[in-house]
Every structure is written in C-alpha cells, then in structure tokens.
Design an enzyme around this catalytic site. Structure first.
Site, PDB file in Angstrom:
ATOM      1  CE1 TYR A   1     -10.560 -23.753 -55.042  1.00  0.00           C
ATOM      2  CE2 TYR A   1     -10.855 -21.547 -55.922  1.00  0.00           C
ATOM      3  CZ  TYR A   1     -10.835 -22.914 -56.104  1.00  0.00           C
ATOM      4  OH  TYR A   1     -11.115 -23.444 -57.328  1.00  0.00           O
TER       5      TYR A   1
ATOM      6  CG  ASP B   1     -13.195 -18.184 -57.250  1.00  0.00           C
ATOM      7  OD1 ASP B   1     -14.220 -17.706 -57.778  1.00  0.00           O
ATOM      8  OD2 ASP B   1     -12.469 -19.033 -57.811  1.00  0.00           O
TER       9      ASP B   1
ATOM     10  CG  HIS C   1     -10.717 -23.349 -65.126  1.00  0.00           C
ATOM     11  ND1 HIS C   1     -10.915 -22.108 -65.701  1.00  0.00           N
ATOM     12  CD2 HIS C   1     -10.563 -23.115 -63.790  1.00  0.00           C
ATOM     13  CE1 HIS C   1     -10.877 -21.170 -64.756  1.00  0.00           C
ATOM     14  NE2 HIS C   1     -10.674 -21.757 -63.589  1.00  0.00           N
TER      15      HIS C   1
ATOM     16  CG  HIS D   1     -10.354 -18.162 -61.676  1.00  0.00           C
ATOM     17  ND1 HIS D   1     -10.721 -18.646 -60.432  1.00  0.00           N
ATOM     18  CD2 HIS D   1      -9.105 -17.654 -61.542  1.00  0.00           C
ATOM     19  CE1 HIS D   1      -9.725 -18.446 -59.575  1.00  0.00           C
ATOM     20  NE2 HIS D   1      -8.740 -17.842 -60.219  1.00  0.00           N
TER      21      HIS D   1
ATOM     22  CG  ASP E   1     -14.920 -19.268 -60.411  1.00  0.00           C
ATOM     23  OD1 ASP E   1     -15.121 -20.136 -59.539  1.00  0.00           O
ATOM     24  OD2 ASP E   1     -13.776 -18.847 -60.708  1.00  0.00           O
TER      25      ASP E   1
HETATM   26 ZN   LIG Z   1     -12.349 -19.748 -59.680  1.00  0.00          ZN
END
Ligand SMILES: [Zn+2]
Length: 305
Positions: free
Chosen positions: A288, A244, A126, A165, A163
């Site tokens: 996570y 995740d 990110h 995200h 991922d």
């Molecule tokens: Zn992520």
C-alpha cells in the site's frame, strides 16, 4: 524465458473512497517503476480479459456470485463486508482481475518457460468460498488454480502467499482439496485473525511475529518450506504476491525489504524451473505504500529473470 504482465485499464478506473489505501495510484506507481528500471522493455504487456460467471464459480459458491452481481448497484455503492466496498466499476475491475489469472495460466501452460505477473486490483486472497472480505470480492488466485486443474487436468498445484496478511480465503476454498498445497506466511496475531495452526494436509502456515526481519524470513522459508515444496513436485506454481510485509509499509509491522522480494522471486522461479518447466504465475495482492510496493514488485520480477 519470457515474462508476461497482464493488466487492464478497468483495474485503475474505480475508487473505493477518498484516501483509501487500496487505490489506483498503487498500480501507477508500479508501472512507473517498471519503466524507470528498464524492465518495461524486457517484459511483454498484455490486456487481461474478464472472467465469466462460470469461471468465478470454479472457486465460489454460485449463490454468492449471484448475490454480488445482484447487490452491486448501477450507481452508488454497497458494503459486502466491513472492509469491502463495492460499486459497478469495482465489480467490473474484479472480473478483469480474476480473468487475468486465467489468461496467465493459459500463457504459462501453452508456452514453454514462461512466467506471468498479474498487475491487478482489487486483490483476492481474503475472499472466501461464499463471502467477500478485506477489500477482496473474488479470490483471484483460487480461481486461477481451480481453472488450471479443470482445464489442464493438473493434479498438483502449489500456491504460495507471502502477503503480510494470512490468505484466509484461499485456505477456506482449498482446505479439503488434495490437488492443492497452499503455503501462507503472515504476521500473527494480525488481521484476519484466523487460526495460525493448520488442520489440513493441503495447508501449510508460517505465522510470524511483528518485527520479523528478512534474515529470519529467508531462514524459515528455506528450512521449513523449501523441502515440502520440492517434495510436492508441483505441476504449476501460483503466487499471491502481496508486498505489505515491507518494512516501509505501515499496513503491517514486518521488516522485509525489496532484497527479500528479489530472493523470493529467485526461489520460486527455481522451484518452477525444477519441477514444471518454469510455469510460474504471480498475482498482486497487498502493498500500500507506493514507493516500496513499486520497488518490491520490480525486484521480485528481476529475481525471475
Ligand atoms: Zn495484505
């Protein structure tokens, strides 16, 4: 072939708040699973070295790098963005995280048929050219890619990010870089709420609805991505490996399982084998929930054996 895992104790030596999901126990869980699965005896484990300021600046604005070093206090913490708390220990860990990617690139470039996995935190995908974001201070995978292009004069670096995200930071850094092809699959609409449409030939996106299953994921990866990846003929394959999107991880709402990560490990290894002597570097991003994270990392690595 040989599989090398890079990590460092500094990546486990910080805390960004009680009950924070991005915790050192994530790495402990993966280490335990490596041991109990027997993989521990197959892989080589090496200590990472810290990235230098110059190496961070391969992918980041020098003024941003200086700002992080100046702003992080010796004691206490600051917020680099709404989600990214930093303290002296986490900054130190971020240097080892970024450095592990450079170590891994050197390992796979200098030794035939070698794969590397960086078991590190904080994550990186990110972090943008001049901004921290979403637990990420420096963009580990982008620094590794930029280092590979500079040090080994590579002209075609493939980056894959699975991922849950979107890898907004990696897109931000390489959107105008013709030597990079960045593939990112991600739940949409979802954090970090970036544009799901690509506006650059260097960027390939696969936005996925919440609830997407592994069957659909594998189908779309096979039909939409594999032909483009082969066409690109990468000289190095880098992976932002976040876990995740697992169905047991509450951070997202996708439905992948460790069998899908095993499959991804196999697919990416095949691409690396076919085009670049097996040169494959993966770096941990998200994931996570401890048990599915640990099972998924081990499955992904088994896919490469
Ligand atoms: Zn992520």
């Amino acid at each position: 072939m040989s599989l090398v895992i890079f990590s460092h104790g500094r990546c486990l030596s910080y805390d960004v708040g009680h009950d924070h999901p991005e915790a050192a126990s994530r790495i402990h869980a993966v280490q335990d699973q490596l041991l109990s699965s027997g993989l521990e005896f197959v892989v080589q484990q090496r200590d990472a070295s810290p990235a230098t300021r110059e190496q961070l600046c391969l992918a980041h604005c020098p003024a941003y790098v200086d700002h992080v070093f100046d702003a992080v206090p010796d004691t206490g913490h600051i917020w680099l963005d709404d989600d990214t708390q930093a303290n002296a220990k986490s900054l130190n860990a971020a240097l080892y995280s970024a450095g592990s990617g450079i170590n891994a690139v050197d390992a796979v470039m200098q030794q035939q048929d070698t794969q590397a996995f960086c078991l590190i935190r904080p994550p990186g995908h990110h972090a943008e050219y001049k901004a921290a974001k979403g637990f990420c201070m420096f963009n580990n995978i982008a620094i590794a890619a930029a280092y590979a292009m500079q040090q080994y004069q590579l002209q075609r670096v493939l980056i894959v990010d699975f991922d849950v995200h979107h890898g907004n930071g990696t897109e931000d850094i390489f959107q105008q870089e013709p030597r990079v092809k960045f593939f990112s699959s991600f739940q949409h609409p979802f954090y970090p709420y970036t544009d799901p449409v690509s506006h650059s030939p260097s960027i390939v996106k696969m936005p996925l609805a919440a609830g997407t299953t592994g069957v659909l994921y594998q189908q779309r990866f096979t039909q939409e991505w594999l032909p483009l990846m082969h066409e690109f003929q990468p000289e190095l394959v880098l992976v932002s490996a976040g876990f995740d999107a697992h169905m047991e991880d509450d951070m997202g709402q996708m439905k992948l399982t460790e069998l899908d990560y095993l499959w991804l490990g196999q697919q990416l290894k095949q691409i690396a084998d076919q085009h670049c002597s097996g040169r494959l570097v993966s770096m941990l991003e998200g994931g996570y929930e401890h048990s599915p994270l640990a099972r998924s990392v081990v499955a992904y690595l088994k896919g490469q054996l």
